[in-house]
Design an enzyme around this catalytic site. Structure first.
Site, short mmCIF file in Angstrom:
data_model
loop_
_atom_site.label_atom_id
_atom_site.label_comp_id
_atom_site.label_asym_id
_atom_site.label_seq_id
_atom_site.Cartn_x
_atom_site.Cartn_y
_atom_site.Cartn_z
N ASP A 1 0.88 -1.18 0.00
CA ASP A 1 0.00 0.00 0.00
C ASP A 1 0.91 1.22 0.00
OD1 ASP A 1 -2.21 1.85 0.48
OD2 ASP A 1 -3.35 0.13 1.20
N HIS B 1 1.27 2.06 -3.33
CA HIS B 1 0.24 2.87 -3.98
C HIS B 1 0.70 4.32 -4.12
CE1 HIS B 1 -3.24 -0.07 -2.77
NE2 HIS B 1 -2.32 -0.62 -3.54
#
Length: 466
Positions: free
Chosen positions: A292, A326
């Protein structure tokens, strides 16, 4: 002047409306004072080796697992009672069946080639403790390494913290997930969905956080390392792998230094470092390779973030390397308490699996403010989406708390390959304001920039693909 939409092609584009009150040069002049305000840790020159308290290296003793948690707990207790020092984990593999709870004046030191392997069995992380899950306070499984209301506390050394999370432990609790890694969940398996909804309803109703009790059969994963309401925190040199969820997660802390840490974990919500409602934070010379966001600055979610109303502020990020993730440096999306005075410099970000370099995200349900972001000298090799991405419509959630984003200065950012240079998505109620992008070069990009609902944008000496 407001820009409703622009493709922003060409070699130099300049849109000038007004100059923010705090210019970028003045802000960088303040940086030494910001760093100097971060108070450092200091420990007595005393060592307490866990081997001297009954810990057995190698993970096996008399045919069974050698749980080192009692020895570690005893060493921490004696170190604290003596006035502080280092609790030393010697070279080797050491199994820990449950969390390590640190105390004031204790430095948990992992020697080179030392590995603490945390059991992935959830029952060992009960009884529950006061913690946060995705920006909301509750009582839940203990983080694997945890401290609350402590001062002068550290994790240091060249060893490894291994959470042993993966497709068979912790990660399937996420439920449906669009990540690249198989996290082990199959349709019909239990997951966190119902508990997340219940927690949100309790917070919205104003239920006391101590009455929001979760644990067995709720499937809310703990953070790996969490310092809660602590002062003078140091995490230096360690390697952290295989995390249940968020990895390094200081909450409501003051004076935090995270230096030389290497984070490798690709599970769902495996953010590398999440300072949340923290003040005076330095993150430097770290490496992030995550499932992430690499670094994500936060300040509480929705009603709970507004209840506490504690921003993250005075945060310095420098000399870091971001690989998969991300976002390289992200602000939000749980930012209901606000974020301000963030400095990012001299970082390298590159991977076909890194989506964005600089990322800001919120919406009118989460709200909050994000102001005074200063970025310079960022080298981006490759990102799959926008190099700089601001999204105030995140997750398509709407509410009555339009976020405020203003005074952003980004200098000397170079990108070799990207999905697009810029993607700025404000709204009519929440335009993005006072943005300066200067001396930047964006090479090969698959698509042009998108600029929607931005006021006072300056692009100065910015080169983009024709």
């Amino acid at each position: 002047m407001q820009v409703a939409r622009s493709s922003c092609l060409g070699i130099v584009a300049v849109l000038i409306c007004r100059v923010a009150a705090w210019g970028r040069e003045g802000a960088w002049e303040e940086l030494p004072a910001v760093v100097q305000a971060i108070r450092t840790t200091e420990f007595p020159n005393r060592d307490f080796s866990i081997a001297e308290y009954g810990a057995h290296e190698g993970g096996a003793r008399e045919g069974g697992a050698a749980d080192c948690k009692p020895a570690i707990d005893a060493a921490i207790a004696e170190c604290s009672a003596a006035g502080g020092g280092r609790v030393v984990v010697p070279r080797g593999e050491w199994l820990v069946n449950g969390p390590i709870h640190l105390r004031s004046n204790v430095n948990l030191h992992l020697a080179s080639d030392a590995t603490l392997k945390f059991s992935p069995e959830p029952r060992y992380y009960l009884p529950a403790v006061f913690t946060r899950f995705e920006g909301t306070e509750l009582v839940n499984f203990s983080p694997l390494v945890y401290a609350i209301d402590q001062e002068n506390v550290a994790i240091t050394g060249a060893g490894t913290l291994d959470g042993q999370a993966g497709p068979k432990a912790w990660w399937p609790w996420k439920g449906k997930w669009g990540g690249e890694v198989d996290h082990g969940w199959q349709p019909g398996d239990p997951d966190q969905t119902a508990a997340v909804a219940r927690l949100g309803k309790l917070a919205d109703a104003g239920t006391s956080p101590t009455e929001r009790r979760f644990g067995t059969d709720d499937y809310l994963r703990p953070s790996f390392v969490q310092f809660y309401r602590c002062r003078r925190v140091l995490i230096d040199g360690v390697r952290i792998i295989n995390s249940p969820m968020w990895i390094v997660h200081p909450v409501l802390c003051e004076s935090v230094i995270i230096r030389g840490v290497s984070v490798h974990s690709h599970g769902p919500n495996n953010d590398g470092c999440n300072p949340e409602s923290c003040r005076n934070v330095l993150i430097e010379d770290c490496e992030f390779n995550t499932g992430d966001d690499c670094i994500a600055i936060k300040s509480g979610r929705n009603a709970d973030g507004r209840r506490l109303n504690v921003p993250s502020e005075n945060i310095v990020i420098r000399g870091c390397t971001m690989r998969d993730g991300h976002g390289g440096v992200t602000l939000g999306s749980e930012m209901s308490g606000g974020i301000r005075n963030v400095y990012v410099e001299d970082c390298e970000m590159s991977s076909p699996n890194l989506e964005r370099a600089i990322r800001l995200k919120s919406n009118s349900l989460r709200g909050g403010f994000l102001e005074n972001l200063f970025v310079r000298n960022i080298r981006v090799g490759e990102v799959s989406d926008a190099v700089i991405h601001i999204d105030l419509r995140y997750f398509d959630e709407t509410g009555e708390h339009p976020p405020v984003v203003r005074n952003l200065h980004l200098d000397h950012i170079t990108s070799e390959k990207s999905g697009r240079p810029l993607c700025f998505l404000g709204t009519a109620r929440s335009p993005i304001r006072d943005v300066v992008i200067a001396n930047c070069r964006f090479e090969t990009a698959a698509e042009p920039s998108i600029i929607e609902h931005v006021e006072s944008l300056q692009l100065l000496n910015v080169m983009q693909p024709e």
